[in-house]
Design a protein around this motif. Structure first.
Motif, PDB file in Angstrom:
ATOM      1  N   GLY A  73       4.616  -4.189  -1.067  1.00 47.92           N
ATOM      2  CA  GLY A  73       5.374  -5.154  -1.859  1.00 47.92           C
ATOM      3  C   GLY A  73       6.721  -5.493  -1.268  1.00 47.92           C
ATOM      4  O   GLY A  73       7.473  -6.282  -1.855  1.00 47.92           O
ATOM      5  N   GLN A  74       7.044  -4.895  -0.114  1.00 50.60           N
ATOM      6  CA  GLN A  74       8.347  -5.141   0.509  1.00 50.60           C
ATOM      7  C   GLN A  74       8.215  -6.178   1.628  1.00 50.60           C
ATOM      8  O   GLN A  74       7.231  -6.188   2.366  1.00 50.60           O
ATOM      9  CB  GLN A  74       8.920  -3.841   1.099  1.00 50.60           C
ATOM     10  N   ALA A  75       9.197  -7.015   1.756  1.00 51.60           N
ATOM     11  CA  ALA A  75       9.202  -8.019   2.831  1.00 51.60           C
ATOM     12  C   ALA A  75       9.853  -7.422   4.071  1.00 51.60           C
ATOM     13  O   ALA A  75      10.910  -7.865   4.534  1.00 51.60           O
ATOM     14  CB  ALA A  75       9.951  -9.269   2.367  1.00 51.60           C
ATOM     15  N   ASP A  76       9.228  -6.393   4.576  1.00 50.35           N
ATOM     16  CA  ASP A  76       9.804  -5.672   5.704  1.00 50.35           C
ATOM     17  C   ASP A  76       8.678  -5.261   6.647  1.00 50.35           C
ATOM     18  O   ASP A  76       7.703  -4.619   6.224  1.00 50.35           O
ATOM     19  CB  ASP A  76      10.544  -4.427   5.208  1.00 50.35           C
ATOM     20  N   PRO A  77       8.744  -5.598   7.923  1.00 48.76           N
ATOM     21  CA  PRO A  77       7.651  -5.272   8.840  1.00 48.76           C
ATOM     22  C   PRO A  77       7.414  -3.779   8.999  1.00 48.76           C
ATOM     23  O   PRO A  77       6.268  -3.341   9.173  1.00 48.76           O
ATOM     24  CB  PRO A  77       8.088  -5.908  10.167  1.00 48.76           C
ATOM     25  N   ASP A  78       8.483  -2.980   8.963  1.00 47.01           N
ATOM     26  CA  ASP A  78       8.297  -1.535   9.079  1.00 47.01           C
ATOM     27  C   ASP A  78       7.531  -0.986   7.882  1.00 47.01           C
ATOM     28  O   ASP A  78       6.672  -0.098   8.025  1.00 47.01           O
ATOM     29  CB  ASP A  78       9.651  -0.830   9.192  1.00 47.01           C
ATOM     30  N   CYS A  79       7.850  -1.472   6.698  1.00 47.36           N
ATOM     31  CA  CYS A  79       7.137  -1.024   5.497  1.00 47.36           C
ATOM     32  C   CYS A  79       5.663  -1.388   5.582  1.00 47.36           C
ATOM     33  O   CYS A  79       4.783  -0.571   5.265  1.00 47.36           O
ATOM     34  CB  CYS A  79       7.757  -1.632   4.257  1.00 47.36           C
ATOM     35  N   LEU A  80       5.391  -2.610   6.022  1.00 49.11           N
ATOM     36  CA  LEU A  80       4.003  -3.050   6.150  1.00 49.11           C
ATOM     37  C   LEU A  80       3.268  -2.209   7.189  1.00 49.11           C
ATOM     38  O   LEU A  80       2.127  -1.781   6.962  1.00 49.11           O
ATOM     39  CB  LEU A  80       3.958  -4.525   6.537  1.00 49.11           C
ATOM     40  N   ALA A  81       3.913  -1.936   8.311  1.00 49.90           N
ATOM     41  CA  ALA A  81       3.281  -1.126   9.355  1.00 49.90           C
ATOM     42  C   ALA A  81       3.006   0.286   8.853  1.00 49.90           C
ATOM     43  O   ALA A  81       1.931   0.854   9.115  1.00 49.90           O
ATOM     44  CB  ALA A  81       4.177  -1.082  10.595  1.00 49.90           C
ATOM     45  N   ALA A  82       3.952   0.870   8.122  1.00 53.19           N
ATOM     46  CA  ALA A  82       3.758   2.232   7.603  1.00 53.19           C
ATOM     47  C   ALA A  82       2.582   2.274   6.635  1.00 53.19           C
ATOM     48  O   ALA A  82       1.771   3.212   6.664  1.00 53.19           O
ATOM     49  CB  ALA A  82       5.029   2.705   6.908  1.00 53.19           C
ATOM     50  N   ALA A  83       2.470   1.284   5.772  1.00 56.72           N
ATOM     51  CA  ALA A  83       1.357   1.245   4.817  1.00 56.72           C
ATOM     52  C   ALA A  83       0.027   1.090   5.539  1.00 56.72           C
ATOM     53  O   ALA A  83      -0.959   1.760   5.194  1.00 56.72           O
ATOM     54  CB  ALA A  83       1.561   0.094   3.830  1.00 56.72           C
ATOM     55  N   LYS A  84      -0.019   0.219   6.532  1.00 60.36           N
ATOM     56  CA  LYS A  84      -1.271   0.014   7.263  1.00 60.36           C
ATOM     57  C   LYS A  84      -1.726   1.313   7.942  1.00 60.36           C
ATOM     58  O   LYS A  84      -2.914   1.668   7.915  1.00 60.36           O
ATOM     59  CB  LYS A  84      -1.097  -1.084   8.308  1.00 60.36           C
ATOM     60  N   GLY A  85      -0.794   2.034   8.559  1.00 57.46           N
ATOM     61  CA  GLY A  85      -1.154   3.288   9.214  1.00 57.46           C
ATOM     62  C   GLY A  85      -1.695   4.311   8.237  1.00 57.46           C
ATOM     63  O   GLY A  85      -2.696   4.994   8.510  1.00 57.46           O
ATOM     64  N   LEU A  86      -1.055   4.428   7.089  1.00 54.81           N
ATOM     65  CA  LEU A  86      -1.507   5.397   6.088  1.00 54.81           C
ATOM     66  C   LEU A  86      -2.865   5.014   5.515  1.00 54.81           C
ATOM     67  O   LEU A  86      -3.697   5.882   5.225  1.00 54.81           O
ATOM     68  CB  LEU A  86      -0.473   5.520   4.978  1.00 54.81           C
ATOM     69  N   LEU A  87      -3.105   3.722   5.347  1.00 55.24           N
ATOM     70  CA  LEU A  87      -4.409   3.289   4.837  1.00 55.24           C
ATOM     71  C   LEU A  87      -5.508   3.533   5.869  1.00 55.24           C
ATOM     72  O   LEU A  87      -6.635   3.910   5.508  1.00 55.24           O
ATOM     73  CB  LEU A  87      -4.351   1.814   4.461  1.00 55.24           C
ATOM     74  N   ALA A  88      -5.194   3.338   7.146  1.00 59.56           N
ATOM     75  CA  ALA A  88      -6.174   3.647   8.181  1.00 59.56           C
ATOM     76  C   ALA A  88      -6.519   5.132   8.165  1.00 59.56           C
ATOM     77  O   ALA A  88      -7.688   5.521   8.277  1.00 59.56           O
ATOM     78  CB  ALA A  88      -5.633   3.239   9.555  1.00 59.56           C
ATOM     79  N   LEU A  89      -5.499   5.972   8.004  1.00 58.15           N
ATOM     80  CA  LEU A  89      -5.737   7.415   7.920  1.00 58.15           C
ATOM     81  C   LEU A  89      -6.571   7.761   6.696  1.00 58.15           C
ATOM     82  O   LEU A  89      -7.487   8.594   6.771  1.00 58.15           O
ATOM     83  CB  LEU A  89      -4.405   8.160   7.867  1.00 58.15           C
ATOM     84  N   SER A  90      -6.265   7.126   5.567  1.00 54.54           N
ATOM     85  CA  SER A  90      -7.012   7.427   4.335  1.00 54.54           C
ATOM     86  C   SER A  90      -8.501   7.201   4.535  1.00 54.54           C
ATOM     87  O   SER A  90      -9.328   8.023   4.112  1.00 54.54           O
ATOM     88  CB  SER A  90      -6.503   6.535   3.187  1.00 54.54           C
ATOM     89  N   PHE A  91      -8.861   6.111   5.183  1.00 55.32           N
ATOM     90  CA  PHE A  91     -10.275   5.821   5.417  1.00 55.32           C
ATOM     91  C   PHE A  91     -10.891   6.819   6.388  1.00 55.32           C
ATOM     92  O   PHE A  91     -12.011   7.298   6.179  1.00 55.32           O
ATOM     93  CB  PHE A  91     -10.457   4.400   5.949  1.00 55.32           C
ATOM     94  N   GLN A  92     -10.183   7.162   7.437  1.00 49.27           N
ATOM     95  CA  GLN A  92     -10.741   8.089   8.410  1.00 49.27           C
ATOM     96  C   GLN A  92     -10.895   9.497   7.835  1.00 49.27           C
ATOM     97  O   GLN A  92     -11.853  10.206   8.139  1.00 49.27           O
ATOM     98  CB  GLN A  92      -9.880   8.118   9.666  1.00 49.27           C
ATOM     99  N   GLU A  93      -9.944   9.905   6.995  1.00 44.56           N
ATOM    100  CA  GLU A  93     -10.032  11.241   6.392  1.00 44.56           C
ATOM    101  C   GLU A  93     -11.116  11.312   5.324  1.00 44.56           C
ATOM    102  O   GLU A  93     -11.788  12.335   5.190  1.00 44.56           O
ATOM    103  CB  GLU A  93      -8.680  11.627   5.768  1.00 44.56           C
ATOM    104  N   ASP A  94     -11.245  10.265   4.534  1.00 45.06           N
ATOM    105  CA  ASP A  94     -12.236  10.247   3.457  1.00 45.06           C
ATOM    106  C   ASP A  94     -12.818   8.838   3.358  1.00 45.06           C
ATOM    107  O   ASP A  94     -12.316   8.000   2.611  1.00 45.06           O
ATOM    108  CB  ASP A  94     -11.607  10.654   2.124  1.00 45.06           C
ATOM    109  N   PRO A  95     -13.887   8.566   4.111  1.00 42.05           N
ATOM    110  CA  PRO A  95     -14.453   7.210   4.106  1.00 42.05           C
ATOM    111  C   PRO A  95     -14.936   6.749   2.742  1.00 42.05           C
ATOM    112  O   PRO A  95     -15.103   5.546   2.525  1.00 42.05           O
ATOM    113  CB  PRO A  95     -15.626   7.322   5.096  1.00 42.05           C
ATOM    114  N   PHE A  96     -15.161   7.711   1.823  1.00 38.09           N
ATOM    115  CA  PHE A  96     -15.747   7.347   0.535  1.00 38.09           C
ATOM    116  C   PHE A  96     -14.739   7.320  -0.607  1.00 38.09           C
ATOM    117  O   PHE A  96     -15.120   7.301  -1.781  1.00 38.09           O
ATOM    118  CB  PHE A  96     -16.881   8.323   0.191  1.00 38.09           C
ATOM    119  N   ASP A  97     -13.448   7.314  -0.287  1.00 40.01           N
ATOM    120  CA  ASP A  97     -12.413   7.205  -1.313  1.00 40.01           C
ATOM    121  C   ASP A  97     -12.276   5.733  -1.708  1.00 40.01           C
ATOM    122  O   ASP A  97     -11.670   4.928  -0.998  1.00 40.01           O
ATOM    123  CB  ASP A  97     -11.085   7.749  -0.788  1.00 40.01           C
ATOM    124  N   ALA A  98     -12.857   5.379  -2.846  1.00 38.98           N
ATOM    125  CA  ALA A  98     -12.993   3.969  -3.231  1.00 38.98           C
ATOM    126  C   ALA A  98     -11.643   3.283  -3.420  1.00 38.98           C
ATOM    127  O   ALA A  98     -11.468   2.123  -3.008  1.00 38.98           O
ATOM    128  CB  ALA A  98     -13.814   3.870  -4.514  1.00 38.98           C
TER     129      ALA A  98
END
Length: 565
Positions: free
Chosen positions: A49-74
């Motif tokens: 929700g922040q208009a900041d590229p660093d915030c967006l990049a941090a969220a994207k990285g964490l979401l990528a990790l979430s999928f790799q750690e638990d592919p079935f976390d809906a």
């Protein structure tokens, strides 16, 4: 696994070097954990929700990790799909896997609801469900998704392997390899895990492979390689709290752990009506490295064979180092602990360790905790990681810290709740991400070490919390407010057979008792103290994290600057 195998995740969007300090200013809860799923998802939503590229990049990285750690976390997968749809950032194969799993989760048949099977605790029924599910070609992945965690934890690892193999014809090869690697990590040898992890497609599963490989390598005592894998994962996710803490710990020289000297430590246990379990516990304890420690045991009003078990256990320990107390009635956990603390032989010791009657610590647990206490004399209590006794030894407890009160959900109409504890790891697999040392609000009472200094200044355990529940947390809070926070050493693991009474409460009476003690705890802490607790707790975590982030960053730069062989 070839000795030269390197686990290097592909680049992901990453925030700039100043992100962590700014994140901690705006969101002190960032320091709590990068692994607690609900917290991580909430942080991602805030960042997006922040208009900041660093915030967006941090969220994207964490979401990528979430999928790799638990592919079935809906929940995480849904947010990942939303972000990926707007601004694609995953490598093509990772994106393809996310789409495949998302489609499967959207079409889970409801004719056999697996949650009811899981809740039954019947592992034979779980196995039968999986046998049938593997034959449903059209919905095999959808049926496996909610059951995969249970499959990995079936008592028979060989059966788990055969059941998973039954799904192979119906799953994409890249996804099947990922699931197979997790099963190998959780139930196989470190060597088998590393072989499976090395075969994964790094563009789809590189983060998971590096993190799991780091723990497998550590289990083989290959700490330098374990550190390299951890640093590789952190290079892709510099904002991840646990990876930073873990890398710092792996980089530290292991401290000397001499055995306990005479009068350096007393190990105290109490039990009521668990004779055979207590026999196992004491037999196991006697085989650990106790050095010159005293062992003090209290039979808390048992009516079974506990008295005989205690009498026989005396022969397991060196002469003159074992003492026991038998009480005619149960005086509860706080009273039992205070009674043991009052014994002259225990009072003469510089440290007192309390161990539950269903706890099975690693062989060097006591010298390791004592070394940590010597290294950090300011600590009010030293605790450790609590894990399941049965494979795959999932986490039960790590360090406990407070959420800000506005993040908590009020559940007690009788009082204004302000103390909401973040439990970051209950039920989480042990990928080494809680094997760090840091100050905290509280540690598990299943196994904790109390320095004599804080026993004298903070006192014992409040008997108003009889027969048990929240007496540990109450004492740790008092210690924190007195300027002696707890210290968590997650490099020490203690197996726990029965789980926490808080998690196991089922009957109306058990739940009522816990609610009653939580109300007592809330009313013992003033509004001013409650406000001070969460603010100082998160500030303490933040300072610790920033210092370790700087040290790990310098280490990573020095490693990168070294010429390759």
């Amino acid at each position: 696994m070839p000795a030269a195998t390197v686990f290097t995740p592909p680049p992901l969007p990453a925030p700039g070097p100043g992100f962590l300090a700014e994140a901690l200013k705006a969101l002190p809860i960032w320091a709590l954990s990068g692994e607690q799923k609900e917290l991580r998802l909430s942080l991602c939503r805030i960042l997006l929700g922040q208009a900041d590229p660093d915030c967006l990049a941090a969220a994207k990285g964490l979401l990528a990790l979430s999928f790799q750690e638990d592919p079935f976390d809906a929940a995480s997968l849904a947010l990942l799909a939303e972000v990926q749809g707007r601004q694609p950032f995953l490598p093509p194969r990772g994106a393809a896997m996310a789409r495949v799993v998302a489609a499967a989760l959207a079409n889970i048949p409801d004719d056999i609801p697996f949650e009811a099977i899981r809740a039954s605790g019947d592992t034979d029924l779980v196995a039968r469900y999986l046998e049938v599910a593997a034959k449903d070609k059209a919905h095999a992945l959808a049926r496996l998704a909610p059951a995969f965690g249970s499959l990995c934890r079936l008592p028979d690892a060989g059966l788990a392997r055969r059941l998973l193999d039954g799904f192979a014809p119906h799953l994409p090869a890249t996804l099947f390899a990922r699931l197979s690697a997790e099963l190998a990590f959780l139930r196989g040898t470190p060597e088998a895990a590393l072989e499976a992890l090395a075969g994964l497609d790094p563009t789809a599963w590189g983060l998971f492979a590096a993190i799991a490989a780091s723990r497998a390598l550590e289990r083989l005592d290959a700490r330098e390689q374990a550190l390299a894998a951890c640093l590789a994962a952190r290079a892709a996710l510099p904002q991840h709290v646990n990876l930073t803490l873990r890398a710092f710990e792996l980089a530290r020289p292991r401290p000397a752990t001499p055995p306990a000297q005479r009068d350096e430590a007393a190990v105290c246990l109490y039990s009521m009506n668990k004779a055979e379990l207590f026999r196992e516990c004491l037999t196991h304890l006697a085989a650990t490295d106790l050095g010159g420690a005293r062992i003090a045991v209290l039979n808390n009003g048992s009516t079974d064979d506990t008295a005989a078990v205690v009498a026989q256990a005396a022969g397991l320990f060196p002469e003159g180092r074992f003492l026991s107390v038998g009480l005619p009635v149960n005086i509860g956990a706080p009273g039992a602990r205070n009674w043991l603390l009052s014994l002259p032989e225990v009072a003469a010791c510089r440290h007192v360790a309390f161990l539950d009657d269903d706890a099975f610590p690693q062989a060097d647990w006591l010298p390791r905790l004592l070394a940590t206490a010597r290294d950090r004399p300011e600590a009010g209590t030293v605790g450790c990681a609590i894990v399941d006794m049965e494979a795959p030894h999932d986490h039960q407890a790590a360090d406990f810290n407070l959420f800000p009160p506005q993040m908590g959900e009020q559940s007690l109409p009788e009082t204004n709740e302000r103390l909401f504890v973040c439990e970051p790891c209950r039920g989480a697999a042990d990928y080494g991400l809680y094997a760090y040392v840091r100050p905290c609000l509280s540690v598990s009472g299943c196994c904790h070490l109390l320095p004599r200094r804080t026993i004298e200044t903070v006192g014992g355990f409040d008997i108003r919390f009889n027969p048990t529940q929240f007496d540990d947390l109450d004492r740790d809070i008092r210690s924190f407010l007195a300027g002696a926070p707890c210290l968590y050493d997650g490099t020490v693991r203690v197996g726990h057979k029965q789980g926490s009474s808080l998690a196991m409460a089922q009957t109306q009476a058990q739940v009522a008792h816990i609610v009653g003690n939580k109300i007592k705890l809330e009313y013992k802490v003033s509004d001013a103290e409650a406000d001070r607790l969460w603010r100082e707790n998160l500030a303490l975590l933040g300072r610790d994290l920033l210092a370790k982030d700087a040290a790990v960053g310098e280490l990573a730069r020095s490693v990168a600057a070294k010429p390759t062989a």
